[in-house]
Design a protein around this motif. Sequence first.
Motif, mmCIF file in Angstrom:
data_model
loop_
_atom_site.group_PDB
_atom_site.id
_atom_site.type_symbol
_atom_site.label_atom_id
_atom_site.label_comp_id
_atom_site.label_asym_id
_atom_site.label_seq_id
_atom_site.Cartn_x
_atom_site.Cartn_y
_atom_site.Cartn_z
ATOM 1 N N UNK A 1 -5.616 -1.715 -0.972
ATOM 2 C CA UNK A 1 -4.868 -1.564 -2.224
ATOM 3 C C UNK A 1 -3.874 -0.422 -2.078
ATOM 4 N N UNK A 2 -2.609 -0.718 -2.329
ATOM 5 C CA UNK A 2 -1.542 0.282 -2.194
ATOM 6 C C UNK A 2 -1.246 0.999 -3.501
ATOM 7 N N UNK A 3 -1.768 0.482 -4.598
ATOM 8 C CA UNK A 3 -1.464 1.045 -5.910
ATOM 9 C C UNK A 3 -2.548 0.638 -6.884
ATOM 10 N N UNK A 4 -2.511 1.216 -8.081
ATOM 11 C CA UNK A 4 -3.491 0.870 -9.109
ATOM 12 C C UNK A 4 -3.400 -0.603 -9.474
ATOM 13 N N UNK A 5 -2.190 -1.131 -9.563
ATOM 14 C CA UNK A 5 -1.995 -2.550 -9.864
ATOM 15 C C UNK A 5 -2.671 -3.431 -8.819
ATOM 16 N N UNK B 1 -12.943 -6.617 7.032
ATOM 17 C CA UNK B 1 -11.840 -5.784 6.546
ATOM 18 C C UNK B 1 -10.513 -6.513 6.667
ATOM 19 N N UNK B 2 -9.756 -6.492 5.584
ATOM 20 C CA UNK B 2 -8.409 -7.067 5.547
ATOM 21 C C UNK B 2 -7.398 -5.936 5.704
ATOM 22 N N UNK B 3 -6.437 -6.099 6.599
ATOM 23 C CA UNK B 3 -5.367 -5.110 6.765
ATOM 24 C C UNK B 3 -4.300 -5.347 5.701
ATOM 25 N N UNK B 4 -3.602 -4.274 5.272
ATOM 26 C CA UNK B 4 -2.468 -4.510 4.382
ATOM 27 C C UNK B 4 -2.285 -3.537 3.245
ATOM 28 N N UNK B 5 -2.385 -2.221 3.488
ATOM 29 C CA UNK B 5 -2.201 -1.269 2.392
ATOM 30 C C UNK B 5 -0.741 -1.086 1.996
#
Length: 410
Positions: A10-14, A249-253
């Motif tokens: 997760x890159x953000x709260x959204x 684990x999924x990559x992608x922040x």
Amino acid sequence: MRHPELLIPASSLEVLKTAVTFGADAVYIGGDAYGLRAKAKNFSMPDMAEGIAFAHAHGVKVYVTANILAHNGDLDGIEAYFHELKNLHPDALIIADPGVFMIAKRVCPEIERHISTQANNTNYETCRFWWELGAKRIVTARELSLAEITELRSKIPPEMEIETFVHGAMCISYSGRCLLSNYFTGRDANQGACTHPCRWKYAVMEETRPGEYLPIEENERGTYIFNSKDLCMIEHIPDLIDAGIDSFKIEGRMKTALYVATVARTYRKAIDDYQKDPAVYEQNLPWYREQISNCTYRQFTTGFFYGKPNHESQIYDSNTYIKEYTYLGMIGEKPDAEEGWYATEQRNKFSVGEKIEVMKPDGRNLETPVLEIRDESGKPMESAPHPQQKLMVRLSCEAEEYDILRRAEN
């Protein structure tokens, strides 16, 4: 049968709320510093507190990355950062550097410590070393095969957890230990500022003929010699479980909410289907493949899981993603009382009259025309342009909080 955790970035709260809604068992996030995705949006302390509270309220764990390779000047700030995190109660810290690990152990011993893939965890003696220091979990290097992970599982304490990347971008350098970005741009990948020069196009120049560029070709496929395919193990869930992996684990922040929703929903269903009935999993393989291709990707590979990959794991003719859908926004918290109207957090342009899809956590994708759009003041609009804004949108189908809006691009 082992019940693996589905761990989503997760890159953000959204995006965190999307990950939780679309099936994550745990999410991993980064703060404003000390993680390896400095270019991601990342979390302020207030957002991190809200995100952790939201996840915990839904029974989902949160892990915070602090996996830079620290220099002397980082250490005082890292200690202060851990004192702040101590009050937010994340479930674990993801750490690569031994010095950072010892600071975390001293400052917040009650928070689990997971050892990042950046620490090059390639053998069971390394895992035992970290276990003796107090690590709860090891994130395996991407260079390990399933056979190696199976052996590792048999030779480490059963209480020590194994986390492994099963989907997302691959790195040309060993466990992410890359110096290209630092060399070309001064931005250090090991400090979280990678500019991804592995995706650039390269040529050769002969010393006595400056300015004359000679293309680099490999079997006539092109010149993107460092550009790897994306990892995808959606068709190999049984093998991952049999290897003894505790966390998928999924990559992608740095990815969008649409990407996170698509990958989380698909892997959630695949894992659940297999554990319910392996025959159902086999039957649904075409659906998993179709769904996973709905988010951006570079072509897929199984990486090192079945042995060292050959040239087929590389992409030589392009550095761009394949993009099937565009992320338009998310249904907001409070749908309007009027029939068919929904509060929407808009992220890309869409217009009245065009057909879009409502993507739901249960696997359904509902096609709907955009019937009307209003801005926050209630003024009618023909389209929802940039910049990003809050809107009211009337649709012909039902939508719920955190449903994703998307548009097909084919």
